[in-house]
Design an enzyme around this catalytic site. Structure first.
Site, PDB file in Angstrom:
ATOM      1  CB  SER A 176     -38.628 -19.485  -6.847  1.00 14.99           C
ATOM      2  OG  SER A 176     -38.897 -18.237  -7.401  1.00 14.99           O
TER       3      SER A 176
ATOM      4  CB  THR B 149     -33.170 -18.986 -11.056  1.00 14.53           C
ATOM      5  OG1 THR B 149     -33.198 -20.348 -10.671  1.00 14.53           O
ATOM      6  CG2 THR B 149     -31.812 -18.417 -10.759  1.00 14.53           C
TER       7      THR B 149
ATOM      8  CB  THR C  27     -32.591 -20.427  -7.313  1.00  9.92           C
ATOM      9  OG1 THR C  27     -33.876 -21.034  -7.428  1.00  9.92           O
ATOM     10  CG2 THR C  27     -31.543 -21.517  -7.296  1.00  9.92           C
TER      11      THR C  27
ATOM     12  NE  ARG D 235     -32.443 -29.749  -8.208  1.00 11.01           N
ATOM     13  CZ  ARG D 235     -32.618 -28.582  -8.799  1.00 11.01           C
ATOM     14  NH1 ARG D 235     -32.607 -27.469  -8.093  1.00 11.01           N
ATOM     15  NH2 ARG D 235     -32.807 -28.497 -10.088  1.00 11.01           N
ATOM     16  CB  VAL D 236     -26.745 -28.616  -5.855  1.00 12.51           C
ATOM     17  CG1 VAL D 236     -26.156 -27.381  -6.524  1.00 12.51           C
ATOM     18  CG2 VAL D 236     -26.447 -28.595  -4.350  1.00 12.51           C
TER      19      VAL D 236
ATOM     20  CG  ASP E  62     -29.489 -24.297 -13.518  1.00 13.46           C
ATOM     21  OD1 ASP E  62     -30.306 -24.482 -12.599  1.00 13.46           O
ATOM     22  OD2 ASP E  62     -29.652 -23.430 -14.398  1.00 13.46           O
TER      23      ASP E  62
ATOM     24  CB  THR F  98     -34.568 -19.254 -15.007  1.00 13.68           C
ATOM     25  OG1 THR F  98     -35.552 -19.682 -14.064  1.00 13.68           O
ATOM     26  CG2 THR F  98     -35.267 -18.783 -16.270  1.00 13.68           C
ATOM     27  N   GLY F  99     -34.957 -22.369 -15.033  1.00 12.67           N
ATOM     28  CA  GLY F  99     -35.630 -23.573 -15.514  1.00 12.67           C
ATOM     29  C   GLY F  99     -35.077 -24.807 -14.839  1.00 12.67           C
TER      30      GLY F  99
HETATM   31  N1  ASP Z   1     -32.674 -23.428 -12.230  1.00 15.77           N
HETATM   32  C1  ASP Z   1     -33.244 -23.574 -10.923  1.00 15.77           C
HETATM   33  C2  ASP Z   1     -32.869 -24.909 -10.359  1.00 15.77           C
HETATM   34  O1  ASP Z   1     -32.855 -25.888 -11.085  1.00 15.77           O
HETATM   35  C3  ASP Z   1     -34.720 -23.424 -10.890  1.00 15.77           C
HETATM   36  C4  ASP Z   1     -35.329 -22.413 -11.830  1.00 15.77           C
HETATM   37  O2  ASP Z   1     -34.677 -21.490 -12.260  1.00 15.77           O
HETATM   38  O3  ASP Z   1     -36.487 -22.531 -12.183  1.00 15.77           O
HETATM   39  O4  ASP Z   1     -32.650 -24.989  -9.183  1.00 15.77           O
END
Ligand code: ASP
Length: 335
Positions: A79, A195, A213, A223-224, A226, A246-247
């Protein structure tokens, strides 16, 4: 991710603000105890690397950059960086940002072919009048700075992408299913994204942060999330603290998550409580049913070295290293 069984409650230790010992007429600065905190347990090596920089008296910004580079170079981490899962067109596109103690920041978004996105983000901050470079522009800039192009798609990530293509169903929560379980101790269901967000306090009492990430696996090209957005994926205010996320980035951006946490900390909330408040805000907006289908998590560190984290769902872990050692913390979660 939970391969260490020894969990600790989120804790506060090492209240380590810059202290001036005033004796007779001379003020002697006492150096801070450094702290580094990183999203997700597999980033333990990255955290150790960053702490080693801090221990030698290095700057928080240098520590987080060097720490994040460890994960970016690891093909087993699917990731972040090299080996990251590609977008739905089979392209690995990276997002990263950095922020320093003076509020300077830099970011790259949807950048292809360069492993160390965090270092390119730092150079955007240091060598351009801009904060963000995107796509081909980010790549061109990286090449102009001496970075070399390389194929970031590993055979294993390509194999998972080809498997995904059979159904080509995009779901931010669970799409790579059992395939990633081999040799991976993450509990199921496993999100197809992660991330590395890393924030640090150095001996001089300064904060810095970085985030990197490959974003959502099999995302739409372009796509971008956060992670490279200052205020969403990362925010550092040297008077208050630092926070990172993260998320599912779309949800973090809608509440300007990391910046919101800093403002709560400025108003007196402890790091964990500030993270909890913003997770609650995400959940309230989504409603509990939708919220339980996705992950959003934050970590935060204040100016005194207090830290904490909070997540929407379980599991979420962070790694923290201080003079007392390194530990893995499984955070409390809302749902
Ligand atoms: N926050 C990251 C994104 O949306 C992915 C992640 O941290 O799980 O690209």
């Amino acid at each position: 991710m939970l391969h260490r069984r020894k969990f600790f409650q989120s804790s506060l230790f090492g209240s380590a603000g810059l202290v001036l010992r005033t004796g007779s007429s001379i003020s002697t600065p006492v150096l801070n105890n450094p702290v580094v905190i990183t999203t997700w347990e597999p980033n333990a090596n990255a955290t150790s690397k960053a702490y080693a920089v801090l221990e030698k008296g290095g700057r928080a910004l240098d520590a987080v950059e060097q720490g994040v580079m460890v994960t970016e170079a690891d093909p087993k981490d699917q990731s972040v960086g090299y080996g990251g899962l590609p977008d739905r067109d089979g392209k690995v596109t990276l997002d990263a940002c950095v922020m320093d103690e003076k509020g300077n920041c830099g970011a790259v978004m949807a950048m292809e072919s360069i492993m160390h996105a965090v270092s390119v983000a730092r150079l955007v901050m240091e060598k351009t009048p801009h904060v963000q470079l995107v796509g081909d522009g980010a790549l061109q800039f990286a090449l102009s700075q001496g970075f070399k192009k390389q194929n970031l798609l590993t055979p294993e990530s390509e194999r998972l992408w080809k498997q995904w293509l059979k159904k080509a169903h995009y779901d931010p929560m669970i799409t790579v299913e059992n395939e990633l379980k081999k040799g991976d101790r993450r509990p199921q269901p496993m999100p197809n994204h992660d991330t590395i967000g890393m924030i640090a306090l150095d001996k001089a009492g300064n904060l810095g942060g970085a985030c990197s990430t490959s974003g959502m696996a099999f995302k739409m090209h372009g796509r971008v999330g956060d992670s490279p957005i200052i205020g969403a994926g990362l925010f550092v205010d040297n008077e208050v603290g630092a926070a990172t996320s993260t998320g599912v980035g779309e949800e973090v951006m809608k509440v300007c998550g990391s910046h919101a946490i800093i403002e709560l900390m400025r108003a007196g909330y402890a790091p964990e409580e500030a993270c909890r408040k913003i997770v609650e805000r995400v959940a309230k907006r989504l409603g509990n049913n939708k919220a339980s289908d996705l992950q959003v998590a934050f970590i935060a560190l204040d100016k005194k070295g207090n830290y904490g984290g909070f997540s929407l769902i379980k599991p979420f872990t962070y790694v923290v290293k201080t003079q007392k050692g390194q530990k893995i913390v499984e955070t409390k979660s809302l749902l």
